[in-house]
Write an enzyme that holds these catalytic residues in place. Structure first.
Site, short mmCIF file in Angstrom:
data_model
loop_
_atom_site.label_atom_id
_atom_site.label_comp_id
_atom_site.label_asym_id
_atom_site.label_seq_id
_atom_site.Cartn_x
_atom_site.Cartn_y
_atom_site.Cartn_z
N ASP A 90 0.84 -1.21 0.00
CA ASP A 90 0.00 0.00 0.00
C ASP A 90 0.88 1.26 0.00
OD1 ASP A 90 -2.29 1.50 0.06
OD2 ASP A 90 -2.65 1.25 2.20
N ASN A 107 1.30 3.37 -2.91
CA ASN A 107 1.86 3.79 -4.21
C ASN A 107 1.38 5.19 -4.59
OD1 ASN A 107 2.84 1.22 -4.27
ND2 ASN A 107 1.54 0.49 -5.93
N ARG A 157 0.29 7.65 -2.64
CA ARG A 157 0.89 8.70 -1.79
C ARG A 157 2.35 8.94 -2.15
NH1 ARG A 157 -1.21 5.89 3.42
NH2 ARG A 157 -1.83 4.43 1.79
N HIS A 210 2.70 3.16 -8.91
CA HIS A 210 2.55 1.73 -9.21
C HIS A 210 3.79 1.23 -9.97
CE1 HIS A 210 -1.43 1.98 -7.71
NE2 HIS A 210 -1.97 2.60 -8.74
N THR A 251 -10.71 -7.04 -5.55
CA THR A 251 -11.97 -6.92 -6.30
C THR A 251 -12.49 -5.48 -6.19
OG1 THR A 251 -13.10 -7.76 -4.36
CG2 THR A 251 -12.71 -9.33 -6.12
N ASN A 271 -10.65 -2.82 -6.17
CA ASN A 271 -9.83 -1.89 -6.96
C ASN A 271 -10.46 -1.53 -8.31
OD1 ASN A 271 -6.61 -3.18 -5.78
ND2 ASN A 271 -7.79 -1.41 -5.07
N ARG A 297 -5.38 -1.73 8.70
CA ARG A 297 -6.57 -2.41 8.16
C ARG A 297 -6.16 -3.71 7.50
NH1 ARG A 297 -8.04 2.78 6.30
NH2 ARG A 297 -6.87 2.54 4.36
#
Ligand code: FPP
Length: 246
Positions: free
Chosen positions: A19, A21, A23, A36, A65, A67, A193
């Site tokens: 997680d 990418n 930011r 990415h 799913t 995304n 999370r």
């Protein structure tokens, strides 16, 4: 750091929520997709590290799913990036004896991605080192729905008694069948999370969250996570091996 790692107490399966990418790119005034693209170097670092440590399994959350809710320009970029990764990294996967598999509702991915996945998975199928699972169009809840539907169908056909459904049978129906459950779940970018990742399999995983954004993730962060994991007292609901007061 590598020398401090106890080779006898390595996690058998590490799962990573990649997680941050977007930011990372925003911090550099770049478009999100640049994050990415930069994340590919971190994927390479994570895969090489898992191979170097002879970890039996590494699972990367590459596309959920959920995304698909992102703009089409971003999802199609991610699909192209994935195809390029599969093409460019094949020799690297072979050199590292990595067996690639994809987990998720793969049939719903674009055909060009499915073709590339099929050929890379086939090409690495006889490798005996780390099993690299790419979670693509994956969500933990849909995985459980699919598994329960298959079991329900077997019950309906009279092949399976409801009382015969146990944890082993459910585990054997998941995409990760045959792999040990993750011992260690790493998440980058500081979010606390689970994001619908491997919900059944991480029941007893140790969690390690770093503020490092995914494109900055390198072997040293992986080593840090493993060293921290090795310092944990894993009780699986029981008591630790330390002497206990009566
Ligand atoms: C999360 O960052 C990352 C993703 C949704 C995609 C992950 C993809 C890669 C690391 C590159 C491709 C991977 C492979 C295996 C080829 P985010 O976009 O949610 O970041 P943000 O929360 O900062 O916006």
């Amino acid at each position: 750091m590598l020398r401090q790692i106890d080779a006898a107490r390595l996690p058998r399966h590490v799962a990573i929520i990649m997680d941050g990418n977007g930011r990372w790119a925003r911090n550099r005034h770049l478009p999100r997709v640049a994050g990415h693209r930069a994340g590919i170097s971190s994927v390479r670092a994570a895969v090489e590290t898992a191979a170097r440590l002879h970890l039996p399994a590494l699972t990367l959350y590459a596309f959920s799913t959920e995304n698909w809710k992102r703009p089409e320009s971003e999802t199609s970029f991610l699909m192209r990036l994935l195809r390029r990764y599969l093409r460019d990294e094949l020799s690297e996967l072979q050199e590292n004896n990595i067996r690639l598999q994809a987990i998720g509702r793969i049939s719903e991915l674009p055909e060009a991605v499915r073709d590339e996945l099929r050929s890379t998975c086939q090409a690495t199928a006889s490798n005996t080192g780390t099993v690299l699972s790419l979670a693509l169009n994956y969500s933990g809840r849909t995985e459980l729905v699919d598994t329960f539907r298959l079991l329900a169908e077997r019950v309906r056909r009279g092949e399976l008694a409801p009382e015969a459904i146990d944890e082993q049978l459910i585990g054997a129906g998941l995409f990760t069948r045959g792999l040990p459950d993750p011992d260690l779940l790493i998440r980058t970018s500081g979010e606390l999370r689970l994001s619908n990742f491997l919900l059944w399999q991480i029941a007893y995983a140790e969690l390690w969250v770093t503020n490092t954004l995914w494109p900055d993730f390198r072997a040293k962060h992986f080593y840090q996570a493993i060293l921290d994991f090795q310092s944990r007292d894993r009780r699986f609901g029981g008591l630790s091996d330390e002497p206990h007061a009566e």
